[in-house]
Design a protein around this motif. Sequence first.
Motif, PDB file in Angstrom:
ATOM      1  N   UNK A 175      58.835   0.415 120.290  1.00  0.00           N
ATOM      2  CA  UNK A 175      59.874  -0.488 119.785  1.00  0.00           C
ATOM      3  C   UNK A 175      61.122  -0.306 120.644  1.00  0.00           C
ATOM      4  N   UNK A 176      61.694  -1.418 121.099  1.00  0.00           N
ATOM      5  CA  UNK A 176      62.953  -1.353 121.845  1.00  0.00           C
ATOM      6  C   UNK A 176      64.004  -2.093 121.029  1.00  0.00           C
ATOM      7  N   UNK A 177      65.073  -1.382 120.704  1.00  0.00           N
ATOM      8  CA  UNK A 177      66.139  -1.974 119.898  1.00  0.00           C
ATOM      9  C   UNK A 177      67.257  -2.430 120.839  1.00  0.00           C
ATOM     10  N   UNK A 178      67.345  -3.739 121.046  1.00  0.00           N
ATOM     11  CA  UNK A 178      68.403  -4.257 121.924  1.00  0.00           C
ATOM     12  C   UNK A 178      69.609  -4.743 121.121  1.00  0.00           C
ATOM     13  N   UNK A 179      69.655  -4.365 119.859  1.00  0.00           N
ATOM     14  CA  UNK A 179      70.746  -4.830 119.003  1.00  0.00           C
ATOM     15  C   UNK A 179      71.805  -3.739 118.905  1.00  0.00           C
ATOM     16  N   UNK A 180      73.065  -4.157 119.076  1.00  0.00           N
ATOM     17  CA  UNK A 180      74.133  -3.145 119.016  1.00  0.00           C
ATOM     18  C   UNK A 180      74.293  -2.566 117.606  1.00  0.00           C
ATOM     19  N   UNK A 181      73.748  -3.232 116.603  1.00  0.00           N
ATOM     20  CA  UNK A 181      73.811  -2.644 115.256  1.00  0.00           C
ATOM     21  C   UNK A 181      72.909  -1.417 115.137  1.00  0.00           C
ATOM     22  N   UNK A 182      71.896  -1.354 115.973  1.00  0.00           N
ATOM     23  CA  UNK A 182      71.039  -0.163 116.019  1.00  0.00           C
ATOM     24  C   UNK A 182      70.331   0.157 114.715  1.00  0.00           C
ATOM     25  N   UNK A 183      69.994  -0.850 113.950  1.00  0.00           N
ATOM     26  CA  UNK A 183      69.430  -0.591 112.620  1.00  0.00           C
ATOM     27  C   UNK A 183      67.961  -0.189 112.619  1.00  0.00           C
ATOM     28  N   UNK A 184      67.298  -0.293 113.756  1.00  0.00           N
ATOM     29  CA  UNK A 184      65.915   0.206 113.826  1.00  0.00           C
ATOM     30  C   UNK A 184      65.916   1.692 113.467  1.00  0.00           C
ATOM     31  N   UNK A 185      66.957   2.398 113.959  1.00  0.00           N
ATOM     32  CA  UNK A 185      67.065   3.837 113.654  1.00  0.00           C
ATOM     33  C   UNK A 185      67.139   4.051 112.148  1.00  0.00           C
ATOM     34  N   UNK A 186      67.954   3.253 111.493  1.00  0.00           N
ATOM     35  CA  UNK A 186      68.099   3.401 110.045  1.00  0.00           C
ATOM     36  C   UNK A 186      66.769   3.105 109.340  1.00  0.00           C
ATOM     37  N   UNK A 187      66.096   2.044 109.791  1.00  0.00           N
ATOM     38  CA  UNK A 187      64.812   1.686 109.163  1.00  0.00           C
ATOM     39  C   UNK A 187      63.787   2.798 109.310  1.00  0.00           C
ATOM     40  N   UNK A 188      63.838   3.488 110.459  1.00  0.00           N
ATOM     41  CA  UNK A 188      62.823   4.505 110.722  1.00  0.00           C
ATOM     42  C   UNK A 188      63.280   5.903 110.305  1.00  0.00           C
ATOM     43  N   UNK A 189      64.506   5.983 109.809  1.00  0.00           N
ATOM     44  CA  UNK A 189      64.956   7.221 109.215  1.00  0.00           C
ATOM     45  C   UNK A 189      65.459   8.267 110.177  1.00  0.00           C
ATOM     46  N   UNK A 190      65.951   7.845 111.357  1.00  0.00           N
ATOM     47  CA  UNK A 190      66.640   8.839 112.181  1.00  0.00           C
ATOM     48  C   UNK A 190      68.094   8.416 112.366  1.00  0.00           C
ATOM     49  N   UNK A 191      68.969   9.361 112.763  1.00  0.00           N
ATOM     50  CA  UNK A 191      70.402   9.084 112.733  1.00  0.00           C
ATOM     51  C   UNK A 191      70.784   7.905 113.615  1.00  0.00           C
ATOM     52  N   UNK A 192      71.837   7.165 113.216  1.00  0.00           N
ATOM     53  CA  UNK A 192      72.304   6.045 114.035  1.00  0.00           C
ATOM     54  C   UNK A 192      72.612   6.507 115.447  1.00  0.00           C
ATOM     55  N   UNK A 193      72.360   5.628 116.402  1.00  0.00           N
ATOM     56  CA  UNK A 193      72.493   5.991 117.807  1.00  0.00           C
ATOM     57  C   UNK A 193      73.673   5.239 118.410  1.00  0.00           C
ATOM     58  N   UNK A 194      74.293   5.836 119.406  1.00  0.00           N
ATOM     59  CA  UNK A 194      75.425   5.167 120.051  1.00  0.00           C
ATOM     60  C   UNK A 194      74.960   4.076 121.013  1.00  0.00           C
ATOM     61  N   UNK A 195      73.715   4.158 121.443  1.00  0.00           N
ATOM     62  CA  UNK A 195      73.211   3.200 122.438  1.00  0.00           C
ATOM     63  C   UNK A 195      73.602   3.579 123.857  1.00  0.00           C
ATOM     64  N   UNK A 196      74.353   4.680 124.006  1.00  0.00           N
ATOM     65  CA  UNK A 196      74.816   5.086 125.349  1.00  0.00           C
ATOM     66  C   UNK A 196      73.644   5.390 126.277  1.00  0.00           C
ATOM     67  N   UNK A 197      72.633   6.058 125.758  1.00  0.00           N
ATOM     68  CA  UNK A 197      71.507   6.438 126.629  1.00  0.00           C
ATOM     69  C   UNK A 197      70.750   5.221 127.134  1.00  0.00           C
ATOM     70  N   UNK A 198      70.573   4.244 126.256  1.00  0.00           N
ATOM     71  CA  UNK A 198      69.891   3.020 126.685  1.00  0.00           C
ATOM     72  C   UNK A 198      70.741   2.274 127.708  1.00  0.00           C
ATOM     73  N   UNK A 199      72.020   2.166 127.419  1.00  0.00           N
ATOM     74  CA  UNK A 199      72.918   1.466 128.349  1.00  0.00           C
ATOM     75  C   UNK A 199      72.946   2.178 129.695  1.00  0.00           C
ATOM     76  N   UNK A 200      72.996   3.489 129.624  1.00  0.00           N
ATOM     77  CA  UNK A 200      73.013   4.287 130.849  1.00  0.00           C
ATOM     78  C   UNK A 200      71.730   4.060 131.656  1.00  0.00           C
ATOM     79  N   UNK A 201      70.617   4.008 130.953  1.00  0.00           N
ATOM     80  CA  UNK A 201      69.336   3.781 131.629  1.00  0.00           C
ATOM     81  C   UNK A 201      69.312   2.416 132.307  1.00  0.00           C
ATOM     82  N   UNK A 202      69.903   1.416 131.641  1.00  0.00           N
ATOM     83  CA  UNK A 202      69.894   0.065 132.214  1.00  0.00           C
ATOM     84  C   UNK A 202      70.794  -0.030 133.449  1.00  0.00           C
TER      85      UNK A 202
END
Lengths: 298, 196
Positions: free
Chosen positions: A38-65
């Motif tokens: 699963x790739x979460x391209x939404x800045x709300x980052x709610x996939x993390x919430x749905x799957x039960x891990x802490x909200x993410x800043x998205x920095x690592x994904x942005x950095x990778x891109x």
Amino acid sequence: MAVGRTLVFAQGKGGVGKTTLTSNTAALAASAGHRVLVIDLDQQGNVARDLGFPPNSGDDLMSSLLTAAPLPISKDVRPNLDVVAGGPAIGDAASVFASRSARGSSDLADVLEAKLRPIEADYDLILIDTPPGDRILVEAALSVALAVAIPTRMDEASIDGVTRIAERFLAVTPRNPQLRLAGVVLFAISSRTTRLERDVRNALAETLGDAAPVFTTRIRHLESAAADARRRGLLIHELEQAAVADRTARINALRNKTSLTDGLYARDASGLAEDYQELTRELLTRLIEIENEAVVTT
Amino acid sequence: MTIERPHLADAFKPQPTKKEPVDRSAGLAGLLPPPRRVTPPAAPAVEAPAEAAPAAGEKAPEPKPATAKKPRATAARPQATETDVTSNVAVYLEPDLLELVKTARRTRGLNYDDLTVEAFAAISDDTLRNHFTQTRTAQTSGGMPTRVRRPRGTSGIQIQLRLDGTQRAWLDQKQEEVGAPSRSALVAAALRLQLG
């Protein structure tokens, strides 16, 4: 060009179930033994919430891109299920890649394809959750997808959102001619709106013509289960089991004349879990049909 | 004075049927065959980073190198050649045909699979062949066939047939024999000719 077996959930309007559908169908497919990313391209980052891990800043994904780093994949969030978490930093992608693209550099779609191509064989299914209004992110996701599924509620604004995705679809087709519309998913449908549902189905069928079906399975509206799922970080089929345990705890509390402090709101999530199971079956079957059509035409 | 109250322990006892865990992955295993390897013409060149990566704030949960291979899923997947493996076959029916099929199912107590078998028993190959030939006969004066467009508002709604390997192979063969564009179109045509 499509990468692997990639399915994007996209809609021009928010709150229509994109993230919930992404998380639940991904987890159900994974639980059946398929290897899913699963790739979460939404800045709300709610996939993390749905799957039960802490909200993410998205920095690592942005950095990778932005760099040569591989995608930040969290392995085995559930058995067979890997996740690339999104978060607020992804909101910057549109402006960053718009200016890079204007300078003639690789655009976001190129970067996403380059990141996914080396790992496509690792997965039977790649699901991408997209934000509602970000053209660059949505078009990048569609550029690497085999198919797009459009969730909608039954209000006019949501149905208008289907039209907006059609515009994105057309914009991407020259770049990714393999892209197909998997179908439209009716989401959060009340059981008391049978006539409205029928009319909406007919209206959507009229709008879509022969492009794609409206999926037979619709996801029912169950506010209590939706609240419990996000609060507990449980997927709906997991909540179904938790509700059974909760019922036992409730009865024990009654016996012991104590009160249950943190019970679930939902007493029974089995109907909703069944909806997701059936929808996942329809989606996977449709994906294979699209894949087979692609092979025939190439 | 004490009031006699009914014994409620049994009433509140968790029902075993409700506690049975439901396997929601049932029917989903084996739906996705291993993905086909597609060799792209050329991987898009991603420009080397001109700037340093932005400082990462919150860490993603245990990111690991993406290239690390995962062990393949251990769930048993049915082999395509096995004739005894039953799996779902999606068929797309136009809304009016779906209504006819649903009505037949309801009134006659048959399922979709039974209706399909019955339709193929009743419709000859020639009739099916003619059906698919007629849909492709529109030609321009120059001889180039025109694309047959489906009327608006008649997009398919998916139903699922449960077919075993022998039945799927039979459908594939029949599809070839009568010139149907897909399994789905073949089944839909048979049902249309039978029930329409």
